[in-house]
Write a protein that holds these residues in place. Structure first.
Motif, PDB file in Angstrom:
ATOM      1  N   PRO A  89       0.816  -1.209   0.000  1.00  0.00           N
ATOM      2  CA  PRO A  89       0.000   0.000   0.000  1.00  0.00           C
ATOM      3  C   PRO A  89       0.849   1.258   0.000  1.00  0.00           C
ATOM      4  CG  PRO A  89       0.054  -0.934   2.191  1.00  0.00           C
ATOM      5  CD  PRO A  89       0.839  -1.858   1.297  1.00  0.00           C
ATOM      6  N   ASP A  90       0.345   2.286  -0.635  1.00  0.00           N
ATOM      7  CA  ASP A  90       1.026   3.570  -0.706  1.00  0.00           C
ATOM      8  C   ASP A  90       0.108   4.640  -0.137  1.00  0.00           C
ATOM      9  OD1 ASP A  90       2.490   5.778  -1.260  1.00  0.00           O
ATOM     10  OD2 ASP A  90       2.444   5.565  -3.435  1.00  0.00           O
ATOM     11  N   ALA A  91       0.266   4.902   1.134  1.00  0.00           N
ATOM     12  CA  ALA A  91      -0.613   5.852   1.822  1.00  0.00           C
ATOM     13  C   ALA A  91      -0.333   7.287   1.385  1.00  0.00           C
ATOM     14  CB  ALA A  91      -0.429   5.711   3.328  1.00  0.00           C
ATOM     15  N   THR A  94      -2.854   9.979  -1.721  1.00  0.00           N
ATOM     16  CA  THR A  94      -4.236   9.998  -1.257  1.00  0.00           C
ATOM     17  C   THR A  94      -5.220  10.135  -2.408  1.00  0.00           C
ATOM     18  OG1 THR A  94      -3.503  10.966   0.809  1.00  0.00           O
ATOM     19  CG2 THR A  94      -5.835  11.174   0.311  1.00  0.00           C
ATOM     20  N   ARG A  95      -4.944  11.011  -3.377  1.00  0.00           N
ATOM     21  CA  ARG A  95      -5.878  11.193  -4.492  1.00  0.00           C
ATOM     22  C   ARG A  95      -6.054   9.891  -5.264  1.00  0.00           C
ATOM     23  NH1 ARG A  95      -3.287  15.888  -6.580  1.00  0.00           N
ATOM     24  NH2 ARG A  95      -3.446  15.019  -8.667  1.00  0.00           N
ATOM     25  N   ARG A  96      -4.975   9.174  -5.507  1.00  0.00           N
ATOM     26  CA  ARG A  96      -5.037   7.891  -6.219  1.00  0.00           C
ATOM     27  C   ARG A  96      -5.845   6.886  -5.407  1.00  0.00           C
ATOM     28  NH1 ARG A  96      -1.740   3.945  -5.203  1.00  0.00           N
ATOM     29  NH2 ARG A  96      -1.751   2.116  -6.504  1.00  0.00           N
ATOM     30  N   ARG A  97      -5.593   6.842  -4.105  1.00  0.00           N
ATOM     31  CA  ARG A  97      -6.328   5.920  -3.234  1.00  0.00           C
ATOM     32  C   ARG A  97      -7.823   6.231  -3.278  1.00  0.00           C
ATOM     33  NH1 ARG A  97      -7.209   5.797   3.082  1.00  0.00           N
ATOM     34  NH2 ARG A  97      -8.104   3.717   3.250  1.00  0.00           N
ATOM     35  N   HIS A 105     -11.997  -0.389  -4.604  1.00  0.00           N
ATOM     36  CA  HIS A 105     -10.676  -0.962  -4.286  1.00  0.00           C
ATOM     37  C   HIS A 105      -9.936  -0.036  -3.338  1.00  0.00           C
ATOM     38  CE1 HIS A 105      -6.912  -3.143  -4.826  1.00  0.00           C
ATOM     39  NE2 HIS A 105      -6.328  -1.962  -4.906  1.00  0.00           N
ATOM     40  N   ASP A 106      -9.648  -0.520  -2.141  1.00  0.00           N
ATOM     41  CA  ASP A 106      -8.843   0.251  -1.186  1.00  0.00           C
ATOM     42  C   ASP A 106      -7.433  -0.332  -1.180  1.00  0.00           C
ATOM     43  OD1 ASP A 106      -7.609   1.587   0.868  1.00  0.00           O
ATOM     44  OD2 ASP A 106      -9.190   1.204   2.333  1.00  0.00           O
ATOM     45  N   PRO A 107      -6.470   0.423  -1.738  1.00  0.00           N
ATOM     46  CA  PRO A 107      -5.091  -0.087  -1.815  1.00  0.00           C
ATOM     47  C   PRO A 107      -4.451  -0.343  -0.450  1.00  0.00           C
ATOM     48  CG  PRO A 107      -5.238   2.101  -2.831  1.00  0.00           C
ATOM     49  CD  PRO A 107      -6.602   1.741  -2.337  1.00  0.00           C
ATOM     50  N   LEU A 108      -4.993   0.260   0.603  1.00  0.00           N
ATOM     51  CA  LEU A 108      -4.410   0.046   1.934  1.00  0.00           C
ATOM     52  C   LEU A 108      -4.986  -1.173   2.631  1.00  0.00           C
ATOM     53  CD1 LEU A 108      -4.212   3.687   3.318  1.00  0.00           C
ATOM     54  CD2 LEU A 108      -2.524   2.381   2.009  1.00  0.00           C
ATOM     55  N   LYS A 109      -5.982  -1.791   2.023  1.00  0.00           N
ATOM     56  CA  LYS A 109      -6.622  -2.960   2.610  1.00  0.00           C
ATOM     57  C   LYS A 109      -5.879  -4.222   2.137  1.00  0.00           C
ATOM     58  CE  LYS A 109     -11.266  -4.621   3.377  1.00  0.00           C
ATOM     59  NZ  LYS A 109     -12.647  -4.557   2.952  1.00  0.00           N
ATOM     60  N   ALA A 110      -5.569  -5.085   3.080  1.00  0.00           N
ATOM     61  CA  ALA A 110      -4.812  -6.295   2.743  1.00  0.00           C
ATOM     62  C   ALA A 110      -5.628  -7.228   1.862  1.00  0.00           C
ATOM     63  CB  ALA A 110      -4.395  -7.017   4.007  1.00  0.00           C
TER      64      ALA A 110
END
Length: 110
Positions: A89-91, A94-97, A105-110
């Motif tokens: 994940p790339d916190a 933010t705009r991309r997330r 799709h949440d990139p920070l979610k495993a």
């Protein structure tokens, strides 16, 4: 309409890239559309694509329409193009997330 093998593959791909539950996506769409004074009605929050993804998450595979399949393909392609598995994940981005979260799709979610 897609054949059974194609439908199975698309269903699996869609549910692999859409890693938010319908409740999480619904809440996110309301938050992302809210401003300081107002919050949209739940069934009017978010982009048309985000709303369609939410509707698909609440369906059974046998209830999918051709329009659903088109949105599923679009979401799989879009999320795949915008994600970098090696760097997630790339916190920091933010705009991309937030853009990806609108698609479920949440990139920070495993």
């Amino acid at each position: 309409m897609a054949d059974a093998l194609e439908l199975d593959a698309l269903w699996e791909d869609f549910h692999r890239v859409v890693n938010m539950t319908s409740a999480e996506l619904s809440a996110w769409l309301r938050v992302s559309d809210a401003d300081e004074v107002t919050e949209p009605l739940p069934d009017q929050a978010g982009s048309p694509t985000g709303q369609h993804v939410l509707a698909i998450l609440q369906k059974r595979r046998t209830d999918l329409t051709e329009a659903d399949l088109d949105v599923m393909r679009e979401v799989v392609d879009s999320v795949t193009e915008q994600t970098d598995v090696e760097n997630e994940p790339d916190a920091e981005d933010t705009r991309r997330r937030h853009r990806l979260m609108t698609l479920g799709h949440d990139p920070l979610k495993a």
